[in-house]
Design a protein around this motif. Structure first.
Motif, PDB file in Angstrom:
ATOM      1  N   THR A 183       3.345   1.389  10.410  1.00  0.00           N
ATOM      2  CA  THR A 183       2.478   1.791   9.298  1.00  0.00           C
ATOM      3  C   THR A 183       1.835   0.576   8.650  1.00  0.00           C
ATOM      4  O   THR A 183       0.649   0.586   8.319  1.00  0.00           O
ATOM      5  CB  THR A 183       3.286   2.579   8.243  1.00  0.00           C
ATOM      6  N   ARG A 184       2.596  -0.487   8.505  1.00  0.00           N
ATOM      7  CA  ARG A 184       2.056  -1.717   7.919  1.00  0.00           C
ATOM      8  C   ARG A 184       0.975  -2.326   8.811  1.00  0.00           C
ATOM      9  O   ARG A 184      -0.068  -2.764   8.329  1.00  0.00           O
ATOM     10  CB  ARG A 184       3.192  -2.707   7.710  1.00  0.00           C
ATOM     11  N   GLN A 185       1.239  -2.345  10.127  1.00  0.00           N
ATOM     12  CA  GLN A 185       0.242  -2.888  11.055  1.00  0.00           C
ATOM     13  C   GLN A 185      -1.036  -2.070  11.034  1.00  0.00           C
ATOM     14  O   GLN A 185      -2.139  -2.614  11.033  1.00  0.00           O
ATOM     15  CB  GLN A 185       0.817  -2.933  12.475  1.00  0.00           C
ATOM     16  N   VAL A 186      -0.893  -0.743  11.026  1.00  0.00           N
ATOM     17  CA  VAL A 186      -2.070   0.135  11.007  1.00  0.00           C
ATOM     18  C   VAL A 186      -2.852  -0.069   9.715  1.00  0.00           C
ATOM     19  O   VAL A 186      -4.084  -0.142   9.728  1.00  0.00           O
ATOM     20  CB  VAL A 186      -1.647   1.615  11.183  1.00  0.00           C
ATOM     21  N   TRP A 187      -2.143  -0.183   8.593  1.00  0.00           N
ATOM     22  CA  TRP A 187      -2.819  -0.386   7.318  1.00  0.00           C
ATOM     23  C   TRP A 187      -3.617  -1.692   7.340  1.00  0.00           C
ATOM     24  O   TRP A 187      -4.770  -1.740   6.916  1.00  0.00           O
ATOM     25  CB  TRP A 187      -1.802  -0.409   6.182  1.00  0.00           C
ATOM     26  N   ASN A 188      -2.992  -2.762   7.832  1.00  0.00           N
ATOM     27  CA  ASN A 188      -3.685  -4.048   7.888  1.00  0.00           C
ATOM     28  C   ASN A 188      -4.888  -3.993   8.820  1.00  0.00           C
ATOM     29  O   ASN A 188      -5.919  -4.602   8.551  1.00  0.00           O
ATOM     30  CB  ASN A 188      -2.726  -5.154   8.337  1.00  0.00           C
ATOM     31  N   PRO A 229       0.835  -1.203   0.000  1.00  0.00           N
ATOM     32  CA  PRO A 229       0.000   0.000   0.000  1.00  0.00           C
ATOM     33  C   PRO A 229       0.874   1.259   0.000  1.00  0.00           C
ATOM     34  O   PRO A 229       2.008   1.242   0.472  1.00  0.00           O
ATOM     35  CB  PRO A 229      -0.794  -0.107   1.299  1.00  0.00           C
ATOM     36  N   ASP A 230       0.327   2.359  -0.532  1.00  0.00           N
ATOM     37  CA  ASP A 230       1.109   3.588  -0.696  1.00  0.00           C
ATOM     38  C   ASP A 230       1.755   4.093   0.589  1.00  0.00           C
ATOM     39  O   ASP A 230       2.941   4.428   0.585  1.00  0.00           O
ATOM     40  CB  ASP A 230       0.240   4.683  -1.318  1.00  0.00           C
ATOM     41  N   PRO A 231       1.034   4.182   1.726  1.00  0.00           N
ATOM     42  CA  PRO A 231       1.698   4.687   2.934  1.00  0.00           C
ATOM     43  C   PRO A 231       2.845   3.792   3.399  1.00  0.00           C
ATOM     44  O   PRO A 231       3.886   4.278   3.842  1.00  0.00           O
ATOM     45  CB  PRO A 231       0.590   4.720   3.987  1.00  0.00           C
ATOM     46  N   VAL A 232       2.668   2.486   3.264  1.00  0.00           N
ATOM     47  CA  VAL A 232       3.726   1.549   3.689  1.00  0.00           C
ATOM     48  C   VAL A 232       4.924   1.673   2.763  1.00  0.00           C
ATOM     49  O   VAL A 232       6.075   1.701   3.204  1.00  0.00           O
ATOM     50  CB  VAL A 232       3.180   0.106   3.713  1.00  0.00           C
ATOM     51  N   ARG A 254      -6.706  -1.303   9.574  1.00  0.00           N
ATOM     52  CA  ARG A 254      -7.783  -0.460   9.034  1.00  0.00           C
ATOM     53  C   ARG A 254      -8.429  -1.062   7.803  1.00  0.00           C
ATOM     54  O   ARG A 254      -9.634  -0.965   7.619  1.00  0.00           O
ATOM     55  CB  ARG A 254      -7.235   0.920   8.665  1.00  0.00           C
ATOM     56  N   ASN A 255      -7.637  -1.652   6.932  1.00  0.00           N
ATOM     57  CA  ASN A 255      -8.173  -2.119   5.656  1.00  0.00           C
ATOM     58  C   ASN A 255      -8.323  -3.622   5.563  1.00  0.00           C
ATOM     59  O   ASN A 255      -8.889  -4.115   4.608  1.00  0.00           O
ATOM     60  CB  ASN A 255      -7.276  -1.621   4.515  1.00  0.00           C
TER      61      ASN A 255
END
Length: 161
Positions: A107-112, A48-51, A114-115
């Motif tokens: 960031t990867r943990q947060v992305w996973n 993902p873009d933020p990661v 949330r999405n």
């Protein structure tokens, strides 16, 4: 008729005419078009873009830290006055590099979170999305019903909601 070696592709009739006239054809005109590479589907999904942004930032910081540590080491060997400031800044850069690696992980943990992990069949994120869609559909249906009531001029509407 196009000139030999030009960018235009000659048709077969023109090519045979050119060969009859004694004009030489280049290998580019004789060979059919072949792409330089064939695209294959990716084995893994793209980050993902933020990661990906955090990962690129971390790689740049780590590479600069390694470069700085090497300069500090060489300055120390040369007994330069710059050795002490470079060692201090290398220590600070090491802390920053560690922080940037942690930033990628978080960031990867947060992305996973949330999405959701799409590949898991019983993903909680999928059920949450399904529930949100259901609630949105119900809200839209209620809004359409209210709009219908308003268009009818209030007929069939209760005295209070």
């Amino acid at each position: 008729m196009p000139a030999v070696g030009s960018d235009t592709v000659m048709g077969t009739a023109e090519r045979s005419r050119a060969s009859e006239e004694g004009a030489t054809t280049t290998t580019q005109e004789r060979l059919p078009y072949r792409p330089l590479w064939v695209e294959e589907p990716a084995r893994r999904r793209r980050l993902p873009d933020p990661v990906r942004t955090a990962a690129v930032r971390a790689v740049l910081i780590i590479s600069l830290t390694l470069l700085q540590a090497m300069v500090a080491f060489l300055c120390t060997l040369a007994e330069s006055w710059l050795a002490f400031p470079m060692v201090i800044s290398s220590v600070v850069s090491t802390v920053v590099a560690t922080w940037s690696v942690l930033d990628v992980w978080v960031t990867r943990q947060v992305w996973n979170q949330r999405n959701g992990v799409v590949s898991a069949p019983n993903s909680t994120a999928r059920s949450l999305r399904r529930e949100r869609r259901r609630v949105r559909r119900q809200a839209r249906a209620a809004e359409r019903a209210q709009e219908r009531i308003r268009r009818q001029g209030g007929t069939g509407q209760l005295s209070h909601p």
